[in-house]
Design an enzyme around this catalytic site. Structure first.
Site, PDB file in Angstrom:
ATOM      1  N   ASP A 127       0.832  -0.776  -0.202  1.00 14.85           N
ATOM      2  CA  ASP A 127       0.001  -0.145   0.000  1.00 14.85           C
ATOM      3  C   ASP A 127       0.590   1.208   0.236  1.00 14.85           C
ATOM      4  OD1 ASP A 127      -2.071   1.692   0.094  1.00 14.85           O
ATOM      5  OD2 ASP A 127      -3.291   0.238   1.731  1.00 14.85           O
TER       6      ASP A 127
HETATM    7  C1  BGC Z   1      -5.054   3.350  -0.034  1.00 15.44           C
HETATM    8  C2  BGC Z   1      -5.594   2.066  -0.589  1.00 15.44           C
HETATM    9  C3  BGC Z   1      -5.275   2.303  -2.148  1.00 15.44           C
HETATM   10  C4  BGC Z   1      -4.012   3.683  -2.458  1.00 15.44           C
HETATM   11  C5  BGC Z   1      -3.612   3.824  -3.648  1.00 15.44           C
HETATM   12  C6  BGC Z   1      -4.054   4.248  -0.084  1.00 15.44           C
HETATM   13  O1  BGC Z   1      -4.127   5.145   1.006  1.00 15.44           O
HETATM   14  O2  BGC Z   1      -5.505   2.259   1.579  1.00 15.44           O
HETATM   15  O3  BGC Z   1      -6.756   0.934   0.133  1.00 15.44           O
HETATM   16  O4  BGC Z   1      -5.426   0.970  -3.206  1.00 15.44           O
HETATM   17  O5  BGC Z   1      -3.821   4.607  -1.649  1.00 15.44           O
HETATM   18  O6  BGC Z   1      -4.637   4.704  -3.967  1.00 15.44           O
END
Ligand code: BGC
Length: 764
Positions: free
Chosen positions: A313
């Site tokens: 993430d």
């Molecule tokens: C979130 C994810 C997301 C990623 C990309 C993160 O902060 O937890 O769910 O896919 O950002 O945007």
């Protein structure tokens, strides 16, 4: 440059066709052949490391003097070349803070792919995006109810259709990879991302999640056609169970409940063919998700044989050092995550990505990351890129996606909303049957963003400037249906200050005055969009000013129809008893208001059911499958389990009866068990009934759950007709995790509930 020359919009059809044929011949001559091993053997260490690196679009976008991305977004070719050619970056994600048109997406994705098509890089870049409830970062896309609403349909074909259309529209934006579905279990309603989940139950989340994966990827996950995208299961695993309820805070999950509750939806998605996974940004039992070798390497990859790749993430490799503090420096952090089985790092900023690439190269040279492990990661990434057709130099022309944002896609979204919106109380006030005036009020009544939630055109979903034209707020939909009968007043306004939700009365006198003119008030209450840290709240109670609007109406003896627009169940205990009707909309999306009006006017029937236990008190969080010990029914009338509404609850117009239950009382352990029932529509209009089958172990070697959902089916029944519903189970359906941490079946007596009927079966 070849980029624009090959993909230019202005080329005539004939020229375009000529180019297509040319590249198709090249592709047929071997690009797609045996690429897995040959691509890998031909790669340098730098190229392999680059494949594991993902950057955000802003890194390669033009900026102003203050370093802010220009609007409209334009690629900066120097930065792009540096990232792709010098650092060999293998993936780009996301969008800047604004939503792009399809033309902009075309330019971005075609420019990026041209680096590969022209031979400047050996492996194509994979672009990923959060298309959470539709391709929400493309202008004019079809936005559906958020996942919690999809779960409330209890209809896997709706979930699959949502995903099929979202995949189509994502692909129509040139993007082959969607960071969805969220498969975290919604077991803490405080959590800001509750609306992104499929509810509290592992079986419901497994069935609906698998349907979404199928809709995204199509029927062949090893060869995903140009109408489908790669799914990304997230966030593996336990992210949603934060003890504090605040985003990205620690969870404690005993092994038994990890296996019984949090892992099944991911396991089902892997079985459904999901090709990528994103890792939990939080920590479970003191282990940050990104270094949890046991879960990522052992469970997911070794035991479940997950063939695809794991992406981190946002910034989470770095955060092992900067936030979780399980690594003394960044280099050790990268090594920890990579060696635990995370194949790609969403680094994603600059210059961080350069530091990442350089440091990873060094770690491999020092033997702190083995070449085998690096090859494994790159292989997984490459196989996935191949599966989604990226190795083809010519990508599908975006001109062919003529159904983007089409009326049929919009109808599908409205159908999803119709099947999700849940009737929680009705003392006869619905369907609205009045020829006199009524009032539509409350902070969510005239707010399109509120009914969509976060991940709508922007991350937090608050910016109204990209809203799709023609999509209606509840007020607009009511005016469309009832015209001058409809009075409007807001009463309360919601806003955020320093990222904390706040409310204030607005034109309260107007509200009070209009109350005098009507008998019925449709009061639209709820919350503002928000997700992740900015979506954190401090209490589950709905704010007192909104409750006050209802109380003012009760004091004047008005019929109050409470319409809830909320990503998580907010406590509304004080206004439930006096309400004439209560409707839960969740976050029903761009066509949700029209669906709501169709339902409350009686044009359509309700069929949504709660995908979670609706709490009554903010100090008592419980779930439907609590052990019987919670009730303490043998120690007096404790009534310990006392939710506002139970999981699976939802009313409709009409009456249903369950009759002619058939299930043997004694069953043998190894044979399949069959149960059937007639579901009879005793009312005078068509209904869709969700037949739910729950089973509970009377006694087991570890405290058994009370009753757990084992099967469900949504059936359409015409007035006066009946439908026979049959479920078949076997012992794998009734297994539990024992003290040794193993899944076992323990024969014995089980109770069950099928619709309104109850029974017992002895399994020997
Ligand atoms: C979130 C994810 C997301 C990623 C990309 C993160 O902060 O937890 O769910 O896919 O950002 O945007």
């Amino acid at each position: 440059m070849l980029t624009t020359c090959v993909f230019s919009n202005n080329r005539s059809f004939i020229k375009r066709l000529g180019v297509v044929v040319f590249w198709a011949i090249i592709a047929a001559c071997g690009v797609s052949k045996n690429h897995q091993s040959s691509e890998l053997t031909g790669l340098t260490l730098e190229e392999k490391v680059g494949q594991t690196c993902q950057i955000t679009l802003d890194v390669v976008a033009q900026t102003d003097a203050q370093g802010r991305t220009l609007v409209p977004l334009k690629l900066d070719t120097n930065k792009l070349t540096e990232a792709l050619v010098k650092y060999k970056v293998g993936s780009i994600l996301n969008v800047s803070w604004h939503t792009l048109s399809r033309e902009q997406w075309r330019e971005i994705t075609e420019t990026i792919h041209a680096y590969y098509a022209s031979g400047r890089i050996k492996i194509p870049v994979i672009y990923g995006i959060d298309a959470i409830h539709g391709v929400n970062y493309t202008r004019g896309a079809t936005l559906f109810p958020q996942e919690i609403g999809l779960a409330a349909t209890w209809n896997p074909s709706i979930a699959e259709e949502f995903a099929r259309i979202t995949a189509y529209e994502t692909r129509a934006s040139g993007i082959p990879w969607n960071f969805s579905p969220v498969l975290d279990l919604g077991r803490n309603p405080l959590w800001s991302r509750n609306f992104e989940t499929l509810g509290e139950d592992p079986y419901l989340a497994s069935v609906m999640g698998a349907a979404i994966v199928k809709g995204y990827q199509g029927n062949n996950s090893n060869s995903i056609d140009s109408l489908h995208v790669l799914a990304c299961m997230k966030h593996f695993v336990g992210y949603s169970a934060a003890l504090s309820g605040r985003d990205r805070t620690p969870a404690w999950i005993p092994d038994k409940y990890m296996k019984e509750l949090y892992l099944p939806s991911f396991n089902a998605a892997v079985k459904a063919g999901a090709q990528t996974v994103m890792i939990n940004s939080g920590s479970v039992n003191g282990i940050p998700g990104h270094v949890n070798t046991s879960l990522i390497q052992h469970t997911l990859k070794d035991e479940w044989k997950f063939p695809g790749f794991a992406v981190s993430d946002w910034e989470d490799f770095n955060m092992l050092h900067t936030v979780h503090r399980v690594a003394p420096d960044l280099k050790t952090a990268y090594e920890g995550a990579f060696n635990a089985g995370v194949d790609m790092s969403m680094v994603p900023l600059s210059p961080d990505y350069k530091i990442y690439c350089e440091s990873m190269i060094q770690s491999v040279q020092e033997g702190r990351i083995s070449l085998d492990r690096l090859n494994d990661a790159v292989n997984r990434i490459n196989i996935t890129k191949q599966a989604v057709g990226l190795m083809n130099k010519i990508q599908p022309s975006l001109d062919t996606y003529s159904a983007f944002g089409s009326p049929q896609h919009k109808r599908a979204s409205k159908q999803a909303a119709l099947e999700s919106i849940t009737l929680l109380k009705n003392n006869g006030a619905l369907p609205i049957n009045t020829t006199t005036k009524f009032l539509v009020a409350g902070p969510c009544a005239d707010n399109l963003n509120a009914i969509n939630g976060a991940w709508t055109h922007t991350w937090q979903g608050m910016d109204t400037s990209f809203n799709t034209k023609g999509c209606k707020t509840i007020v607009q939909a009511m005016l469309g249906k009832y015209g001058g009968q409809c009075l409007i007043s807001k009463g309360v306004e919601l806003f955020k200050e320093k990222e904390v939700e706040q409310s204030r009365f607005v034109d309260l006198n107007d509200y009070i005055q209009k109350l005098e003119e009507v008998e019925t008030v449709i009061l639209c209450l709820g919350e503002l969009p928000g997700t992740e840290k900015p979506g954190d709240i401090r209490s589950l109670n709905l704010d007192s000013k909104q409750l006050e609007l209802a109380k003012l109406a009760y004091a004047k003896k008005k019929n109050v129809i409470v319409v809830l627009v909320e990503g998580r169940p907010r406590i509304i205990r004080d206004i439930v008893d006096s309400a004439a009707a209560i409707v839960q909309c969740y976050l029903p999306g761009d066509y949700g208001a029209e669906a709501l009006v169709e339902l409350i006017s009686g044009e359509s029937n309700f069929s949504g059911k709660l995908p979670y236990t609706y709490p009554k008190y903010d100090g008592v969080m419980e779930f439907y499958d609590r052990p019987r010990s919670v009730d303490r029914s043998n120690v007096g009338d404790f009534n310990a389990f006392d939710p506002q509404w139970p999981f699976g609850f939802g009313l409709h117009y009409g009456e249903v009866s369950y009759e002619h239950l058939k299930c043997k009382e004694e069953l043998s352990e190894n044979a399949p068990w069959e149960i059937s029932v007639d579901v009879i529509n005793k009312g005078n209009r068509q209904i869709e009934e969700v037949v739910q089958f729950y089973v509970g172990d009377e006694s087991a070697s570890m405290v058994p759950a009370g009753e757990q959902l084992k099967r469900f089916e949504k059936v359409k029944i015409s007035a006066g007709q009946s439908v026979n519903v049959r479920f078949v189970l076997n012992k794998t359906d009734l297994m539990l995790v024992n003290q040794e941490g193993e899944w076992v079946f323990e024969p014995g007596t089980f109770t069950y509930t099928l619709g309104s009927l109850k029974g017992k079966m002895v399994i020997k």
